[in-house]
Design a protein around this motif. Sequence first.
Motif, PDB file in Angstrom:
ATOM      1  N   ASP A  94      90.916  -4.013  37.740  1.00 53.00           N
ATOM      2  CA  ASP A  94      91.333  -3.782  38.841  1.00 53.00           C
ATOM      3  C   ASP A  94      91.911  -2.283  39.216  1.00 53.00           C
ATOM      4  N   PRO A  95      91.328  -1.565  39.834  1.00 50.40           N
ATOM      5  CA  PRO A  95      91.505  -0.149  39.951  1.00 50.40           C
ATOM      6  C   PRO A  95      93.024  -0.010  40.526  1.00 50.40           C
ATOM      7  N   ALA A  96      93.468  -1.018  41.196  1.00 54.66           N
ATOM      8  CA  ALA A  96      94.928  -0.803  41.676  1.00 54.66           C
ATOM      9  C   ALA A  96      95.798  -0.926  40.717  1.00 54.66           C
ATOM     10  N   GLY A  97      95.431  -1.798  39.452  1.00 52.37           N
ATOM     11  CA  GLY A  97      96.602  -2.319  38.590  1.00 52.37           C
ATOM     12  C   GLY A  97      95.894  -2.369  37.307  1.00 52.37           C
ATOM     13  N   PRO A  98      95.273  -1.253  36.643  1.00 56.43           N
ATOM     14  CA  PRO A  98      94.578  -1.446  35.284  1.00 56.43           C
ATOM     15  C   PRO A  98      95.675  -1.866  34.156  1.00 56.43           C
ATOM     16  N   VAL A  99      95.031  -2.377  32.971  1.00 55.49           N
ATOM     17  CA  VAL A  99      96.024  -2.987  32.003  1.00 55.49           C
ATOM     18  C   VAL A  99      95.329  -2.735  30.822  1.00 55.49           C
ATOM     19  N   HIS A 100      96.305  -2.629  29.775  1.00 56.84           N
ATOM     20  CA  HIS A 100      95.654  -2.697  28.364  1.00 56.84           C
ATOM     21  C   HIS A 100      94.898  -3.873  28.067  1.00 56.84           C
ATOM     22  N   ARG A 101      94.096  -3.851  27.201  1.00 57.40           N
ATOM     23  CA  ARG A 101      93.288  -5.025  26.844  1.00 57.40           C
ATOM     24  C   ARG A 101      92.785  -5.141  25.186  1.00 57.40           C
ATOM     25  N   VAL A 102      92.850  -5.933  24.473  1.00 59.62           N
ATOM     26  CA  VAL A 102      92.370  -6.358  23.289  1.00 59.62           C
ATOM     27  C   VAL A 102      90.907  -7.190  23.566  1.00 59.62           C
ATOM     28  N   PHE A 103      90.125  -6.735  22.995  1.00 57.78           N
ATOM     29  CA  PHE A 103      88.725  -7.303  23.292  1.00 57.78           C
ATOM     30  C   PHE A 103      88.346  -8.355  22.188  1.00 57.78           C
ATOM     31  N   PRO A 104      87.715  -9.532  22.396  1.00 56.65           N
ATOM     32  CA  PRO A 104      87.248 -10.315  21.585  1.00 56.65           C
ATOM     33  C   PRO A 104      85.983  -9.556  20.853  1.00 56.65           C
ATOM     34  N   ARG A 105      85.533 -10.103  19.693  1.00 59.71           N
ATOM     35  CA  ARG A 105      84.497  -9.402  19.067  1.00 59.71           C
ATOM     36  C   ARG A 105      83.368 -10.616  18.719  1.00 59.71           C
ATOM     37  N   PRO A 106      82.062 -10.129  19.032  1.00 59.67           N
ATOM     38  CA  PRO A 106      81.132 -11.134  18.670  1.00 59.67           C
ATOM     39  C   PRO A 106      80.962 -11.368  17.256  1.00 59.67           C
ATOM     40  N   VAL A 107      80.534 -12.349  16.713  1.00 54.73           N
ATOM     41  CA  VAL A 107      80.512 -12.767  15.274  1.00 54.73           C
ATOM     42  C   VAL A 107      79.004 -12.885  14.791  1.00 54.73           C
ATOM     43  N   LEU A 108      78.771 -12.583  13.451  1.00 56.58           N
ATOM     44  CA  LEU A 108      77.625 -12.143  12.893  1.00 56.58           C
ATOM     45  C   LEU A 108      77.411 -13.244  11.505  1.00 56.58           C
ATOM     46  N   SER A 109      78.182 -14.109  11.405  1.00 57.79           N
ATOM     47  CA  SER A 109      78.143 -14.976  10.020  1.00 57.79           C
ATOM     48  C   SER A 109      76.867 -15.697   9.935  1.00 57.79           C
ATOM     49  N   ALA A 110      76.450 -16.333  10.814  1.00 57.24           N
ATOM     50  CA  ALA A 110      75.242 -17.063  10.718  1.00 57.24           C
ATOM     51  C   ALA A 110      74.018 -15.980  10.882  1.00 57.24           C
ATOM     52  N   THR A 111      73.958 -15.106  11.538  1.00 58.39           N
ATOM     53  CA  THR A 111      72.958 -14.004  11.431  1.00 58.39           C
ATOM     54  C   THR A 111      73.050 -13.396  10.049  1.00 58.39           C
ATOM     55  N   ASP A 112      73.988 -12.918   9.512  1.00 63.74           N
ATOM     56  CA  ASP A 112      73.923 -12.239   8.251  1.00 63.74           C
ATOM     57  C   ASP A 112      73.401 -13.438   7.173  1.00 63.74           C
ATOM     58  N   ALA A 113      73.846 -14.710   7.053  1.00 64.43           N
ATOM     59  CA  ALA A 113      73.285 -15.560   6.312  1.00 64.43           C
ATOM     60  C   ALA A 113      71.913 -15.693   6.475  1.00 64.43           C
ATOM     61  N   ALA A 114      71.362 -15.969   7.717  1.00 64.92           N
ATOM     62  CA  ALA A 114      70.004 -16.200   7.836  1.00 64.92           C
ATOM     63  C   ALA A 114      69.143 -14.836   7.366  1.00 64.92           C
ATOM     64  N   LEU A 115      69.680 -13.520   7.439  1.00 62.52           N
ATOM     65  CA  LEU A 115      68.782 -12.559   6.973  1.00 62.52           C
ATOM     66  C   LEU A 115      68.756 -12.259   5.322  1.00 62.52           C
ATOM     67  N   ILE A 116      69.963 -12.689   5.035  1.00 63.62           N
ATOM     68  CA  ILE A 116      70.476 -12.298   3.470  1.00 63.62           C
ATOM     69  C   ILE A 116      69.554 -13.617   2.654  1.00 63.62           C
ATOM     70  N   SER A 117      69.703 -14.632   3.388  1.00 64.24           N
ATOM     71  CA  SER A 117      69.229 -15.792   2.352  1.00 64.24           C
ATOM     72  C   SER A 117      67.579 -15.709   2.488  1.00 64.24           C
ATOM     73  N   GLY A 118      66.760 -15.147   3.287  1.00 63.27           N
ATOM     74  CA  GLY A 118      65.401 -15.086   2.968  1.00 63.27           C
ATOM     75  C   GLY A 118      65.015 -16.312   3.618  1.00 63.27           C
ATOM     76  N   VAL A 119      65.497 -17.457   4.191  1.00 67.68           N
ATOM     77  CA  VAL A 119      65.163 -18.799   4.669  1.00 67.68           C
ATOM     78  C   VAL A 119      64.150 -18.549   5.805  1.00 67.68           C
ATOM     79  N   LEU A 120      64.358 -17.572   6.542  1.00 74.30           N
ATOM     80  CA  LEU A 120      63.343 -17.272   7.653  1.00 74.30           C
ATOM     81  C   LEU A 120      62.214 -16.241   7.233  1.00 74.30           C
ATOM     82  N   ALA A 121      61.806 -16.277   5.995  1.00 73.70           N
ATOM     83  CA  ALA A 121      61.141 -15.276   5.391  1.00 73.70           C
ATOM     84  C   ALA A 121      59.405 -15.370   5.821  1.00 73.70           C
ATOM     85  N   ASP A 122      59.189 -16.814   6.124  1.00 74.68           N
ATOM     86  CA  ASP A 122      58.092 -17.304   6.721  1.00 74.68           C
ATOM     87  C   ASP A 122      57.386 -16.391   7.800  1.00 74.68           C
TER      88      ASP A 122
END
Length: 215
Positions: A94-122
Amino acid sequence: MALRPMRRSGYSVLTFGALALALGVCASWLVAAPFDGKWEPVIQTLALVAAISGVFAERRAAAQERERQTLHALADELVKNTGILDDARFRPLDPAGPVHRVFPRPVLSATDAALISGVLADPAHSGLVALLHEWRDTVNELNRRLDLAELRSFVVEAKSAELLRVDRDLRREDGHLHRARAIRDRIERQLRERYGDDEGVAERLEELAAARGGS
């Protein structure tokens, strides 16, 4: 720990080698046996063929189950990341009253596991794997940008003008937040079009659609 894969490989070679040798012996026995004595080598040969086929079928079934579990984990993570990227803290200040924010972070645990494990290598999964690589790179860069945005907001005790500038930089159309949302949408389309006939994936995507429809 390093010996375990080698041991598993050795057991596989030993198993298939023994089955192949036994099959060769039975085939030779079948050729050499007199006509009235061929029933036993025929039975033995069929039993060995069934055993070999069973090993391959069991391995394929186990691989398919791992693929399903990986896809379900990716769909679960997609639902979670959709909620994160749609979080109110990413909405314009809000331009009339901007505030400080702590942002949430997207997670990557399943993505990393899928890429590292090679399960989807087909090769059948190549489109999804390419998207996951792009998604991981984008999220890592987005999370670094969010770290910098928070530092600019909190460490230097930014005033209203600086907070609004940080907000504009974060949400610009060529920025990492916009790109992360676009890739997330592409992953959802890929899951719907390519894997939507899987009951577990379809259930999670329906949950996602219901959540977004009600927001």
